[in-house]
Design a protein around this motif. Structure first.
Motif, short mmCIF file in Angstrom:
data_model
loop_
_atom_site.label_atom_id
_atom_site.label_comp_id
_atom_site.label_asym_id
_atom_site.label_seq_id
_atom_site.Cartn_x
_atom_site.Cartn_y
_atom_site.Cartn_z
N THR A 85 0.81 -1.22 0.00
CA THR A 85 0.00 0.00 0.00
C THR A 85 0.84 1.27 0.00
OG1 THR A 85 -0.12 0.12 2.42
CG2 THR A 85 -1.83 -1.17 1.29
N GLY A 86 2.06 1.19 0.49
CA GLY A 86 2.89 2.37 0.63
C GLY A 86 2.71 3.10 1.94
N LYS A 87 1.79 2.65 2.79
CA LYS A 87 1.58 3.33 4.07
C LYS A 87 2.74 3.06 5.02
CE LYS A 87 -2.31 1.23 4.90
NZ LYS A 87 -3.60 0.84 5.55
N PRO A 88 2.98 3.93 5.99
CA PRO A 88 4.05 3.69 6.96
C PRO A 88 3.82 2.39 7.73
CG PRO A 88 3.30 5.96 7.09
CD PRO A 88 2.34 5.24 6.19
N ASP A 91 1.43 2.59 10.64
CA ASP A 91 0.01 2.54 10.29
C ASP A 91 -0.42 1.11 10.00
OD1 ASP A 91 0.07 5.25 10.56
OD2 ASP A 91 -0.50 5.71 8.49
N ALA A 92 0.45 0.37 9.32
CA ALA A 92 0.14 -1.02 9.02
C ALA A 92 0.04 -1.86 10.29
CB ALA A 92 1.19 -1.61 8.08
N GLU A 93 0.91 -1.57 11.24
CA GLU A 93 0.86 -2.29 12.52
C GLU A 93 -0.46 -2.01 13.24
OE1 GLU A 93 5.66 -2.38 13.59
OE2 GLU A 93 4.38 -0.74 14.30
N LEU A 94 -0.90 -0.76 13.21
CA LEU A 94 -2.19 -0.43 13.83
C LEU A 94 -3.33 -1.17 13.14
CD1 LEU A 94 -3.93 1.25 15.76
CD2 LEU A 94 -3.90 3.10 14.06
N GLU A 95 -3.25 -1.31 11.84
CA GLU A 95 -4.27 -2.06 11.10
C GLU A 95 -4.34 -3.50 11.58
OE1 GLU A 95 -5.46 -3.29 6.51
OE2 GLU A 95 -4.05 -1.66 6.86
N VAL A 96 -3.19 -4.11 11.80
CA VAL A 96 -3.17 -5.50 12.28
C VAL A 96 -3.73 -5.58 13.69
CG1 VAL A 96 -1.76 -7.54 12.71
CG2 VAL A 96 -1.18 -6.02 10.81
N ARG A 306 4.97 15.63 7.34
CA ARG A 306 5.87 15.37 6.22
C ARG A 306 5.44 14.10 5.50
NH1 ARG A 306 10.80 13.16 5.27
NH2 ARG A 306 11.00 12.36 7.39
N THR A 307 5.45 14.18 4.17
CA THR A 307 5.02 13.07 3.33
C THR A 307 6.24 12.42 2.68
OG1 THR A 307 3.02 14.30 2.83
CG2 THR A 307 3.50 12.44 1.43
N GLY A 308 6.21 11.11 2.55
CA GLY A 308 7.31 10.42 1.89
C GLY A 308 7.32 8.94 2.22
N ASP A 309 8.39 8.26 1.83
CA ASP A 309 8.50 6.84 2.13
C ASP A 309 9.50 6.57 3.25
OD1 ASP A 309 10.83 7.42 0.82
OD2 ASP A 309 10.67 5.79 -0.65
N GLU A 310 9.92 7.64 3.94
CA GLU A 310 10.83 7.46 5.08
C GLU A 310 10.05 6.94 6.28
OE1 GLU A 310 10.42 10.28 3.49
OE2 GLU A 310 12.27 10.59 2.35
N TYR A 315 2.57 10.14 6.33
CA TYR A 315 1.86 9.22 5.44
C TYR A 315 2.64 9.09 4.15
CZ TYR A 315 -0.19 13.44 3.20
OH TYR A 315 -0.40 14.63 2.57
N GLY A 316 2.29 8.07 3.38
CA GLY A 316 3.06 7.73 2.20
C GLY A 316 2.39 8.14 0.91
N PRO A 317 2.68 7.41 -0.17
CA PRO A 317 2.15 7.76 -1.49
C PRO A 317 0.70 7.35 -1.64
CG PRO A 317 3.36 5.72 -1.62
CD PRO A 317 3.54 6.22 -0.22
N MET A 318 0.08 7.83 -2.69
CA MET A 318 -1.23 7.33 -3.07
C MET A 318 -1.05 5.89 -3.57
SD MET A 318 -3.19 9.94 -2.48
CE MET A 318 -4.72 9.64 -3.35
N THR A 319 -1.85 4.99 -3.05
CA THR A 319 -1.70 3.58 -3.43
C THR A 319 -2.17 3.34 -4.85
OG1 THR A 319 -2.05 2.96 -1.12
CG2 THR A 319 -2.27 1.22 -2.76
N LEU A 320 -3.30 3.93 -5.21
CA LEU A 320 -3.85 3.77 -6.55
C LEU A 320 -3.45 4.97 -7.39
CD1 LEU A 320 -5.74 2.15 -8.44
CD2 LEU A 320 -7.63 3.54 -7.57
N ALA A 321 -2.63 4.72 -8.40
CA ALA A 321 -2.08 5.82 -9.20
C ALA A 321 -3.18 6.70 -9.79
CB ALA A 321 -1.19 5.26 -10.30
#
Length: 501
Positions: A85-88, A91-96, A306-310, A315-321
């Motif tokens: 998804t590109g999410k941090p 965030d993914a850990e919270l989803e789980v 701040r936005t990016g993949d760091e 938060y990260g990129p848009m998942t769906l282009a």
């Protein structure tokens, strides 16, 4: 010349997933067609018979064992979600974590919610013992989304399994690895019922095959347009259909609200997961006397993100282009129609990233106010009073979630009751998502049906009503042999009783 067995084997069609942040390939997955989907459904039906025959306590124990496996592999699951998804990762850990909460609740409460229940009879049926029981449907098909590829579909998968069903799961073609890992962990944790949860992978054609495969119910999450298409397929066989189709959620902020708390919640609700949350914040209606201050607070908090993949990015990129173009159209259209940009604007759209955009005074007929943006954009409009805020919030063709910020919790609840939304949080956003006992779902273009909670469990069952005659009734009305005088006495008695209040 004869071919070797390997050379004669048919080629299996595959597709490749890519990182939303870098575009680099992640993995290849098979394109499962009608034959593969049909086999998965047939196998699931065979395994489901044994699963349904188990005592509810045994099913609970198996599901809790699966939950333990998910918890043990939390890091691996979160990494897979983040990668696809590109999410941090956080965030993914919270989803789980939220998924584990829901799975545990469904496993532990299914027996109580779905047990055999005696019901009262009436005057003319006193000789009957009446009861109802919720029986599993059989095989449930689940078509999941890409924005929350574990939490959202597990609102159907976990509850359907707890109710005694088997599940065939078609994850989004953007996030198939999450679905494959989920089913693999189930088979590893509950090997004696391997195949009860099967993941099939592919794009729209795979979802169409699942809808046509003979499943006993189909749970879908996606756009209203796609829901209508899938629902039309289900209608051909009268397959029950559950749809969660997104939202245009509104927040009402009163004059006496804690504005700092409201701003903090609005920023998180609007921008987390790049704004790609079906029940995220997209519209805010603030009474005029505090509108300017709220706008300043929201813009200030959003500016600090701040936005990016760091690892430390908010938060990260848009998942769906393709969603990037929709965000750009909504922002550009709103500004062209007279809206003010408090933060960001068209320059914020730099695919695959969109930095925070905060708008004010957006015309109510602009696409940014009527269509689901599904990006890190929030519009804050002034209203004369709460009545106008409620009216504008309810004017949307979506009706999924909402929030109210108000000093008094009691007054906030009263405002919430006036909102046409399936779920409302007072003095928080998305508070309902973390409470497994609360049902979730919407109406209008947000879909219909409910997942989570008792309604979510019952939604994956069929209700069977039973009566058992305990003794011969003094007045038998279901017989041609009833004397006319007896029937007349019964009618007179009923008339007398039901004339009373």
């Amino acid at each position: 010349m004869s071919q070797s067995p390997a050379a004669a084997a048919p080629q299996v069609a595959t597709f490749t997933t890519h990182s939303p942040a870098t575009g680099k390939p992640i993995a290849e997955h098979p394109v499962n067609g009608p034959e593969e989907v049909s086999r998965a459904t047939e196998r699931a039906r065979t395994v489901q018979a044994g699963w349904a025959a188990l005592p509810a306590s045994r099913r609970r124990d198996h599901l809790l064992r699966w939950k333990k496996a998910l918890a043990t592999e939390l890091d691996a699951m979160a990494r897979t979600i983040a990668e696809e998804t590109g999410k941090p990762v956080g965030d993914a850990e919270l989803e789980v974590v939220l998924t584990l909460e829901h799975l545990g609740w469904a496993a532990r409460n299914a027996e109580r919610v779905l047990r055999w229940r005696k019901v009262r009879t009436g005057l003319f049926t006193v000789h009957q013992r009446a009861a109802l029981v919720h029986r599993p449907l059989g095989v449930v098909g689940v078509i999941g989304p890409w924005n929350y590829p574990l939490y959202t579909p597990m609102g159907s998968i976990g509850y359907a399994l707890a109710a005694g069903n088997a599940v065939v799961f078609k994850p989004s073609e953007l996030t198939p690895g999450t679905g494959v890992l989920l089913a693999g962990l189930f088979d590893a944790a509950v090997p004696e019922h391997a195949g009860l949860l099967t993941t099939v992978t592919g794009a729209a054609a795979t979802g169409d095959a699942l809808a046509r495969s003979g499943v006993d119910k189909l749970a879908f999450t996606g756009s209203p347009e796609t829901a209508r298409t899938v629902m039309a397929v289900c209608a051909q066989t009268l397959t029950p259909f559950l749809a969660e189709c997104g939202g245009k959620d509104a927040v009402v902020v009163t004059a006496d609200a804690d504005l700092s708390a409201a701003a903090d919640a609005i920023v998180w609700g609007a921008l987390s997961n790049s704004g790609q949350t079906c029940a995220g914040v997209e519209r805010v209606y603030a009474v005029r006397e505090i509108h300017a201050e709220l706008c300043e607070l929201v813009a200030g908090k959003a500016r600090a993100l701040r936005t990016g993949d760091e690892a430390d990015a908010a938060y990260g990129p848009m998942t769906l282009a393709g969603q990037v173009a929709i965000v750009d159209r909504h922002v550009t259209g709103a500004l062209s129609a007279g809206a003010r940009a408090l933060l960001g604007g068209p320059e914020s759209v730099r695919a695959p990233y969109v930095t925070p955009v905060v708008l004010a005074d957006v015309p109510e007929d602009a696409a940014a106010m009527t269509e689901e943006t599904f990006g890190p954009v929030v519009a804050i409009n002034p209203v004369a009073d709460v009545d106008e805020a409620v009216e504008r919030a309810n004017a949307s063709r979506y009706a999924l979630g909402a929030a109210v910020f108000c000093r008094s919790g009691r007054e906030g609840a009263a405002i919430a009751a006036r909102l046409r939304a399936g779920a409302v949080s007072v003095n928080s956003v998305l508070g309902f998502a973390a409470v497994p006992a609360l049902p979730f779902g919407g109406s209008r273009d947000s879909g219909f049906g409910r997942i989570h909670g008792e309604e979510g469990l019952r939604g994956f069952t069929s209700v069977q009503s039973t009566t058992v005659q305990r003794f011969t009734p003094p007045i038998a009305l279901t017989s041609f042999d009833v004397p006319a005088a007896t029937r007349e006495r019964a009618v007179r008695l009923a008339r007398t009783l039901h004339r009373r209040r």
